[in-house]
Design a protein around this motif. Sequence first.
Motif, PDB file in Angstrom:
ATOM      1  N   ILE A 244      -8.781 -11.731   6.589  1.00 32.98           N
ATOM      2  CA  ILE A 244      -7.408 -12.212   6.356  1.00 32.98           C
ATOM      3  C   ILE A 244      -6.878 -11.660   5.032  1.00 32.98           C
ATOM      4  N   ILE A 245      -7.701 -11.724   3.989  1.00 38.47           N
ATOM      5  CA  ILE A 245      -7.285 -11.229   2.679  1.00 38.47           C
ATOM      6  C   ILE A 245      -7.052  -9.727   2.725  1.00 38.47           C
ATOM      7  N   LEU A 246      -7.909  -9.014   3.448  1.00 39.49           N
ATOM      8  CA  LEU A 246      -7.786  -7.561   3.529  1.00 39.49           C
ATOM      9  C   LEU A 246      -6.454  -7.154   4.139  1.00 39.49           C
ATOM     10  N   ILE A 247      -6.070  -7.783   5.248  1.00 35.22           N
ATOM     11  CA  ILE A 247      -4.809  -7.416   5.906  1.00 35.22           C
ATOM     12  C   ILE A 247      -3.624  -7.832   5.036  1.00 35.22           C
ATOM     13  N   ALA A 248      -3.758  -8.940   4.294  1.00 34.74           N
ATOM     14  CA  ALA A 248      -2.678  -9.389   3.409  1.00 34.74           C
ATOM     15  C   ALA A 248      -2.509  -8.463   2.211  1.00 34.74           C
ATOM     16  N   ALA A 249      -3.576  -7.760   1.841  1.00 33.32           N
ATOM     17  CA  ALA A 249      -3.526  -6.884   0.668  1.00 33.32           C
ATOM     18  C   ALA A 249      -2.967  -5.503   0.984  1.00 33.32           C
ATOM     19  N   CYS A 250      -2.894  -5.160   2.276  1.00 31.47           N
ATOM     20  CA  CYS A 250      -2.430  -3.821   2.661  1.00 31.47           C
ATOM     21  C   CYS A 250      -0.905  -3.730   2.656  1.00 31.47           C
ATOM     22  N   PRO A 251      -0.359  -2.542   2.524  1.00 28.83           N
ATOM     23  CA  PRO A 251       1.100  -2.365   2.526  1.00 28.83           C
ATOM     24  C   PRO A 251       1.655  -2.363   3.941  1.00 28.83           C
ATOM     25  N   GLY A 252       2.964  -2.381   4.051  1.00 26.34           N
ATOM     26  CA  GLY A 252       3.581  -2.159   5.348  1.00 26.34           C
ATOM     27  C   GLY A 252       3.342  -0.722   5.780  1.00 26.34           C
ATOM     28  N   GLY A 253       3.286  -0.500   7.067  1.00 26.54           N
ATOM     29  CA  GLY A 253       3.023   0.843   7.574  1.00 26.54           C
ATOM     30  C   GLY A 253       4.257   1.462   8.209  1.00 26.54           C
ATOM     31  N   THR A 254       4.040   2.573   8.867  1.00 28.89           N
ATOM     32  CA  THR A 254       5.158   3.270   9.502  1.00 28.89           C
ATOM     33  C   THR A 254       5.824   2.439  10.589  1.00 28.89           C
ATOM     34  N   SER A 255       5.085   1.515  11.194  1.00 30.33           N
ATOM     35  CA  SER A 255       5.669   0.659  12.237  1.00 30.33           C
ATOM     36  C   SER A 255       6.781  -0.221  11.682  1.00 30.33           C
ATOM     37  N   SER A 256       6.644  -0.643  10.419  1.00 33.69           N
ATOM     38  CA  SER A 256       7.698  -1.467   9.818  1.00 33.69           C
ATOM     39  C   SER A 256       8.983  -0.665   9.675  1.00 33.69           C
ATOM     40  N   ASN A 257       8.854   0.626   9.371  1.00 35.04           N
ATOM     41  CA  ASN A 257      10.034   1.487   9.297  1.00 35.04           C
ATOM     42  C   ASN A 257      10.690   1.622  10.666  1.00 35.04           C
ATOM     43  N   ILE A 258       9.859   1.714  11.714  1.00 39.41           N
ATOM     44  CA  ILE A 258      10.376   1.859  13.073  1.00 39.41           C
ATOM     45  C   ILE A 258      11.111   0.604  13.510  1.00 39.41           C
ATOM     46  N   VAL A 259      10.522  -0.569  13.257  1.00 35.27           N
ATOM     47  CA  VAL A 259      11.174  -1.834  13.626  1.00 35.27           C
ATOM     48  C   VAL A 259      12.486  -1.994  12.869  1.00 35.27           C
ATOM     49  N   THR A 260      12.486  -1.649  11.589  1.00 38.07           N
ATOM     50  CA  THR A 260      13.716  -1.724  10.795  1.00 38.07           C
ATOM     51  C   THR A 260      14.786  -0.819  11.374  1.00 38.07           C
ATOM     52  N   TYR A 261      14.402   0.373  11.790  1.00 35.63           N
ATOM     53  CA  TYR A 261      15.343   1.307  12.406  1.00 35.63           C
ATOM     54  C   TYR A 261      15.881   0.745  13.720  1.00 35.63           C
ATOM     55  N   MET A 262      15.003   0.160  14.525  1.00 35.80           N
ATOM     56  CA  MET A 262      15.405  -0.394  15.826  1.00 35.80           C
ATOM     57  C   MET A 262      16.423  -1.515  15.669  1.00 35.80           C
ATOM     58  N   LEU A 263      16.321  -2.278  14.591  1.00 33.05           N
ATOM     59  CA  LEU A 263      17.203  -3.430  14.379  1.00 33.05           C
ATOM     60  C   LEU A 263      18.351  -3.122  13.418  1.00 33.05           C
TER      61      LEU A 263
END
Length: 295
Positions: free
Chosen positions: A71-90
Amino acid sequence: MQTFLDYLLPVSIAVIMFGIGLGLTVSDFKRVLISPKAVLFGLFGQLILMPLIGFGIAFAFDLDPIYQLGIILIAACPGGTSSNIVTYMLNGRVALSVSMTAFNSFLIILTIPFILDLAFSLFWTSSREINLSMLDTFRDVALTVFIPVLTGLAARHYFPIIVEKIRKPLRFILPGIMFVVFLLVLINEKQSGDKSLVEYWDLLLPALCLNVLVMFVGFFSSGAAGINHEGKYTIAIEMGLQNSALAIFLANNVIQIDGLSLIAVLYGSFSFFTTLIIAWLMKRFMKKKEAIINP
């Protein structure tokens, strides 16, 4: 299979980060310097609020220490390219999303070792020695994140026509690469685990709580900080859709503890869809609220 993944994961991460770099220009960084409020608050949300929420969820759920670390590991990672794609879609603030992804991808070189070291001291009770030096983590993350992003940025600067032609298909190719990586890791976890992945359903709840909770915290806290409407759900997307592929790479190639990547695999299997749905609902909520205020 594991030997194959040891080579596939870093290459996949590097390709994904190179794709993110292709979406960057020097003007993106100039924009941050001119109007840094949204980016700074978004980075605060990802670097401070997200790990704090991750620690809270890890303490709140009665999980095996290896999954608390996950849980801590995933919380420590940055947003990835998918976040850019979702932002573009919306139709969100794509430049903000890309800038947050880029800056956070650089800053995690310093933050991830610190956060994971704290997590190990709190949750890891085994006598096994964990080799997690800042120098080693810096080297591994730099090779798979920092250098590929800079290379993509340089490629777009020097070869804009070629890059413009491949950027659109990359929006589909890069998530496809992540999907293949997740599928292979799932297969590997099933082969190496002592029970079926279906039996890990109890881990979905804390992973889902992390995804949903950080989105709402990001959305409402950024609104309280005076970030505009599109910026609010852009920050929520960036916080909710973490770079699961990077977390899997760190778990399997840097930390190298069996089972640590499972939370990241589960998170990556649903977070794209839940983030898209929640962000869409946030956008509709803002539109309805604006319609009431300004009929």
